[in-house]
Design an enzyme around this catalytic site. Structure first.
Site, PDB file in Angstrom:
ATOM      1  N   ASN A 157      12.876   2.539   2.633  1.00 28.44           N
ATOM      2  CA  ASN A 157      13.230   3.431   1.518  1.00 28.44           C
ATOM      3  C   ASN A 157      12.808   4.876   1.741  1.00 28.44           C
ATOM      4  OD1 ASN A 157      10.585   2.387   1.278  1.00 28.44           O
ATOM      5  ND2 ASN A 157      10.451   3.180  -0.809  1.00 28.44           N
TER       6      ASN A 157
ATOM      7  N   GLY B  60      10.890   7.946   4.792  1.00 31.70           N
ATOM      8  CA  GLY B  60      10.278   8.276   6.086  1.00 31.70           C
ATOM      9  C   GLY B  60      11.060   7.742   7.281  1.00 31.70           C
TER      10      GLY B  60
ATOM     11  N   ASP C 206       7.192  -7.309  -0.906  1.00 32.96           N
ATOM     12  CA  ASP C 206       5.877  -6.957  -0.362  1.00 32.96           C
ATOM     13  C   ASP C 206       5.623  -7.879   0.820  1.00 32.96           C
ATOM     14  OD1 ASP C 206       3.177  -6.659   0.191  1.00 32.96           O
ATOM     15  OD2 ASP C 206       2.659  -6.291  -1.901  1.00 32.96           O
TER      16      ASP C 206
ATOM     17  N   TYR D 272      -6.370   0.977  11.398  1.00 30.70           N
ATOM     18  CA  TYR D 272      -4.956   1.259  11.685  1.00 30.70           C
ATOM     19  C   TYR D 272      -4.672   1.100  13.188  1.00 30.70           C
ATOM     20  CZ  TYR D 272      -0.586   4.014  11.850  1.00 30.70           C
ATOM     21  OH  TYR D 272       0.706   4.449  12.048  1.00 30.70           O
TER      22      TYR D 272
END
Ligand code: NAD
Length: 237
Positions: free
Chosen positions: A11, A13, A53, A145
């Site tokens: 949705n 980027g 999700d 990350y």
């Protein structure tokens, strides 16, 4: 030929640029998104947007059912959804670590495992995972990350070995710093510090990541599997 393509986190980027590239090439594109409303642009392009999700296997199953009903078997999966929760190790809680891994790594496992079912049946599949240059180089304040993004490489290469004989390819794109919501949180000083280390001396645009993904999903890349393609302006070399 029009393929059924799924882009997670499509949705905004990088995922939005990837979804747009496939849709403009004439593919049947579905995206998943976690929250908010998908942009109007996607609806105009005929993209199917499904709320899902990826930390919840049941939601992943429901999303696949809907996509398969409307677009048929997913032939190209781009596992793009990801999050950051940056902090130094001394302040990093177990939850900070686990939630990033649960989205970036285990969430990718959930969607890849579900996609594999149809790809095995079809005896064909293209899977592209979005890692990061940070997974290869490391980054202070991003141990959670970086670990999750580095793990995607071992995950993809294992599956490339496991499923190559079934004509399913697994490749990784490792972007450098890209102009998206994820990097908007950086200060001008931090951005300048990053750009100073990038040989091409600028951030990437999301479309430049999408171009590499489109190539890896194309027939021209049929003999490429287990590859990690950096799209990082030379930062990781
Ligand atoms: P973004 O924050 O703009 O978009 C992230 C997307 O992931 C959103 O669509 C969001 O809905 C989705 N998402 C997050 N958690 C989710 C969940 N639990 N379930 C479903 N969807 C979820 O970020 P972006 O910059 O477009 O990044 C896209 C991917 O590229 C990420 O995996 C990111 O780690 C990676 N990446 C980004 C950069 C960068 O500089 N922006 C660099 C290297 C790699």
């Amino acid at each position: 030929m029009s393929r059924s393509v799924l882009v997670t986190g499509g949705n905004r980027g990088i995922g939005l640029a990837i979804a747009r590239a496939f849709a403009e090439a004439g593919d049947k594109v579905a995206i998943t998104y976690r929250s908010g409303e998908p942009p109007q642009e996607l609806t105009s392009l005929g993209v199917l947007a499904v709320r899902c999700d990826i930390t919840d296997s049941e939601q992943v199953e429901q999303a696949y059912k809907e996509i398969e009903e409307k677009h048929g078997n997913v032939e190209v999966l781009v596992a793009n959804a990801g999050i950051t929760k940056d902090t130094l190790l001394m302040r990093m809680s177990e939850e900070d670590f686990a939630s990033v891994v649960d989205t970036n790594l285990t969430g990718t496992f959930r969607v890849v495992k579900r996609a594999n079912r149809g790809m095995l049946r079809a005896k064909k599949g293209r899977v592209v995972l979005i890692s990061s240059v940070v997974g290869l180089l490391g980054s202070a304040g991003q141990a959670n990350y970086a670990a999750s993004k580095a793990a995607l490489v071992g995950f993809a290469r294992s599956l490339a070995r496991e499923l190559g004989s079934r004509n399913i390819t697994f490749n990784v794109v490792a972007p450098g710093f890209v102009d998206t919501d994820m990097t908007k949180v950086l200060t001008d000083e931090q951005r300048a510090g990053i750009v100073a280390n990038v040989p091409l001396a600028r951030y990437a645009q999301p479309e430049e990541i999408a171009a590499a993904v489109s190539f890896l999903a194309s027939d021209d890349a049929a003999y490429i599997t287990g590859a990690v393609i950096p799209v990082d302006g030379g930062l990781g070399m």
